[in-house]
Motif scaffolding. Structure first.
Motif, short mmCIF file in Angstrom:
data_model
loop_
_atom_site.label_atom_id
_atom_site.label_comp_id
_atom_site.label_asym_id
_atom_site.label_seq_id
_atom_site.Cartn_x
_atom_site.Cartn_y
_atom_site.Cartn_z
N PRO A 1 0.81 -1.00 0.10
CA PRO A 1 -0.13 -0.06 -0.02
C PRO A 1 0.88 1.43 0.10
O PRO A 1 0.55 2.22 -0.48
CB PRO A 1 -0.86 0.05 1.33
N ASN A 2 1.99 1.20 0.69
CA ASN A 2 2.74 2.27 0.69
C ASN A 2 3.22 2.84 -0.66
O ASN A 2 3.46 4.44 -0.66
CB ASN A 2 3.97 2.34 1.64
N PHE A 3 3.64 2.09 -1.57
CA PHE A 3 3.97 2.96 -2.84
C PHE A 3 3.29 1.89 -4.15
O PHE A 3 3.58 1.99 -5.24
CB PHE A 3 5.48 2.55 -3.11
N ILE A 4 1.94 1.87 -3.87
CA ILE A 4 1.18 1.19 -4.84
C ILE A 4 1.19 2.24 -6.09
O ILE A 4 1.16 1.79 -7.31
CB ILE A 4 0.00 0.71 -4.51
N ASN A 5 0.93 3.32 -5.86
CA ASN A 5 0.94 4.39 -6.86
C ASN A 5 2.12 4.65 -7.60
O ASN A 5 2.05 4.87 -8.88
CB ASN A 5 0.25 5.80 -6.31
N VAL A 6 3.17 4.41 -6.85
CA VAL A 6 4.30 4.82 -7.54
C VAL A 6 4.63 3.76 -8.33
O VAL A 6 5.18 3.75 -9.67
CB VAL A 6 5.51 4.88 -6.49
N PHE A 7 4.35 2.31 -7.86
CA PHE A 7 4.84 1.40 -8.70
C PHE A 7 3.84 1.10 -10.01
O PHE A 7 4.34 0.71 -11.00
CB PHE A 7 4.35 -0.08 -7.82
N LEU A 8 2.71 1.76 -9.76
CA LEU A 8 1.76 1.63 -11.01
C LEU A 8 2.17 2.63 -12.02
O LEU A 8 2.16 2.29 -13.35
CB LEU A 8 0.22 2.22 -10.49
N ASP A 9 2.63 3.73 -11.66
CA ASP A 9 3.41 4.77 -12.54
C ASP A 9 4.67 4.18 -13.27
O ASP A 9 4.60 4.36 -14.43
CB ASP A 9 3.77 5.97 -11.88
N LEU A 10 5.48 3.39 -12.39
CA LEU A 10 6.45 2.74 -13.12
C LEU A 10 6.32 1.86 -14.12
O LEU A 10 6.68 1.45 -15.08
CB LEU A 10 7.19 2.11 -11.76
N SER A 11 5.14 1.02 -13.85
CA SER A 11 4.56 -0.01 -14.79
C SER A 11 4.22 0.55 -16.12
O SER A 11 3.94 -0.12 -17.18
CB SER A 11 3.21 -0.66 -14.20
N ALA A 12 3.88 1.84 -16.25
CA ALA A 12 3.64 2.51 -17.81
C ALA A 12 4.65 2.35 -18.57
O ALA A 12 4.92 2.49 -19.82
CB ALA A 12 3.11 3.93 -17.60
N ASN A 13 6.01 2.37 -17.92
CA ASN A 13 7.44 2.21 -18.74
C ASN A 13 7.85 0.90 -18.50
O ASN A 13 8.36 0.41 -17.66
CB ASN A 13 8.15 3.27 -18.41
N GLU A 14 7.51 -0.13 -19.42
CA GLU A 14 7.98 -1.74 -19.34
C GLU A 14 9.51 -1.87 -19.24
O GLU A 14 9.87 -2.59 -18.29
CB GLU A 14 7.36 -2.42 -20.54
N ALA A 15 10.23 -0.81 -19.88
CA ALA A 15 11.68 -1.18 -19.86
C ALA A 15 12.13 -0.74 -18.28
O ALA A 15 12.92 -1.68 -17.78
CB ALA A 15 12.33 -0.32 -20.72
N SER A 16 11.47 0.47 -17.64
CA SER A 16 11.87 0.92 -16.28
C SER A 16 11.40 -0.40 -15.23
O SER A 16 12.04 -0.72 -14.53
CB SER A 16 11.44 2.14 -16.18
N LEU A 17 10.21 -0.79 -15.56
CA LEU A 17 9.65 -1.55 -14.76
C LEU A 17 10.29 -2.91 -14.53
O LEU A 17 10.91 -3.56 -13.70
CB LEU A 17 8.23 -2.04 -15.08
N PHE A 18 10.89 -3.46 -15.75
CA PHE A 18 11.58 -4.76 -15.88
C PHE A 18 13.22 -4.49 -15.41
O PHE A 18 13.40 -5.26 -14.67
CB PHE A 18 12.01 -5.12 -17.45
N LYS A 19 13.66 -3.39 -15.44
CA LYS A 19 14.98 -3.09 -14.90
C LYS A 19 14.68 -3.25 -13.29
O LYS A 19 15.70 -3.54 -12.57
CB LYS A 19 15.43 -1.75 -15.61
N PHE A 20 13.89 -2.40 -12.96
CA PHE A 20 13.58 -2.51 -11.40
C PHE A 20 13.48 -3.76 -10.78
O PHE A 20 13.96 -3.99 -9.96
CB PHE A 20 12.37 -1.41 -11.26
N LEU A 21 12.57 -4.42 -11.53
CA LEU A 21 12.24 -5.73 -10.72
C LEU A 21 13.50 -6.84 -10.87
O LEU A 21 13.88 -7.42 -10.04
CB LEU A 21 11.19 -6.36 -11.36
N GLN A 22 14.19 -6.68 -12.06
CA GLN A 22 15.35 -7.51 -12.30
C GLN A 22 16.34 -7.07 -11.14
O GLN A 22 17.12 -8.18 -10.74
CB GLN A 22 15.74 -7.25 -13.69
N ASN A 23 16.51 -5.99 -10.71
CA ASN A 23 17.72 -5.50 -10.09
C ASN A 23 17.19 -5.55 -8.69
O ASN A 23 18.12 -5.99 -7.71
CB ASN A 23 17.86 -3.98 -10.24
N TYR A 24 16.06 -5.37 -8.23
CA TYR A 24 15.72 -5.01 -6.63
C TYR A 24 14.28 -5.95 -6.44
O TYR A 24 13.87 -5.69 -5.22
CB TYR A 24 15.36 -3.46 -6.72
N TRP A 25 14.19 -6.98 -7.05
CA TRP A 25 13.05 -7.64 -6.39
C TRP A 25 13.10 -8.61 -5.23
O TRP A 25 12.33 -8.75 -4.42
CB TRP A 25 12.71 -8.78 -7.63
N ASN A 26 14.66 -8.65 -5.18
CA ASN A 26 14.78 -9.60 -3.66
C ASN A 26 15.65 -8.79 -2.89
O ASN A 26 16.61 -9.30 -2.05
CB ASN A 26 15.57 -10.75 -3.99
#
Length: 229
Positions: A12-37
């Motif tokens: 809940p604390n950053f659902i809006n930020v994450f949804l905004d990030l999801s609008a850019n697939e390349a940024s979303l993929f980079k973020f999850l690839q680097n910081y998912w764990n």
């Protein structure tokens, strides 16, 4: 990485930020690839805004954007990503004025940690250096360049390179004149070879810096740690 998507998407604390990030697939993929764990501690910190000097606010969105600004690590990728997330504000800041530590300074610190095989913390106000090893008690300052510095150093060929070398060398002396004095200065030589190659002179920058150290800080050579040398 799917687990990372679930972890971030439903926080809940950053659902809006994450949804905004999801609008850019390349940024979303980079973020999850680097910081998912990232660690639970870093994850909890990412959820919170931070305030510096009572006025400089670093929001959750700022923290996401800061993590995305880093260039891809060229080695020890998992460790770099883990520590970059852990070193988000307010974990790491300048002891003198509480300001943010620049991205390349964070990476310099991580390179030093890999060299020492230990984790470091940022110094508190009144402590020597920028970084402290709580196990040994040693203090460290770091120097190096960011990946965006290459163009600045090479803009007008060898003349610009020489000017930048003078400035870098002067900074070495300024570091050694700091009070209270620290134990070791770690100089990250990353990008110096690329700059030298741009003027078709192999090892030009590192040789100039090494010569300056030999001529001006011969008594402190044992206090210098060379990274990516």
């Amino acid at each position: 990485m799917l687990g990372g998507w679930i972890r971030y998407r439903y926080e809940p604390n950053f659902i809006n930020v994450f949804l905004d990030l999801s609008a850019n697939e390349a940024s979303l993929f980079k973020f999850l690839q680097n910081y998912w764990n990232i660690s639970d501690e870093a994850f909890e910190n990412l959820k919170l805004s931070s305030v510096y000097n009572g006025k400089v606010k670093v929001t959750v969105k700022d923290k996401f954007e800061r993590l995305l600004e880093y260039p891809d690590a060229s080695h020890d990728v998992a460790y770099f990503n883990k520590r970059r997330a852990k070193m988000l504000p307010p974990e790491f800041k300048e002891a003198r004025n509480g300001s943010l530590i620049r991205l390349h300074e964070v990476d310099n610190a991580i390179e030093l940690e890999l060299h020492l095989a230990t984790e470091l913390r940022s110094s508190l106000k009144g402590e020597p250096g920028d970084l402290i090893d709580d196990v040994t008690g040693f203090s460290y300052d770091t120097m190096g360049l960011g990946h965006t510095s290459i163009n600045d150093w090479t803009e007008f060929g060898i003349n610009t390179v020489n000017e930048k070398i003078v400035g870098f060398n002067n900074s070495i002396t300024k570091h050694f004149n700091k009070i209270p004095p620290f134990d070791y200065l770690a100089i990250d030589y990353k990008y110096f070879d690329e700059i030298s190659q741009s003027i078709n002179q192999s090892n030009y920058v590192r040789n100039k810096i090494d010569l300056y150290i030999a001529q001006n800080h011969s008594g402190q050579i044992n206090k210098i740690i060379k990274l990516n040398y």
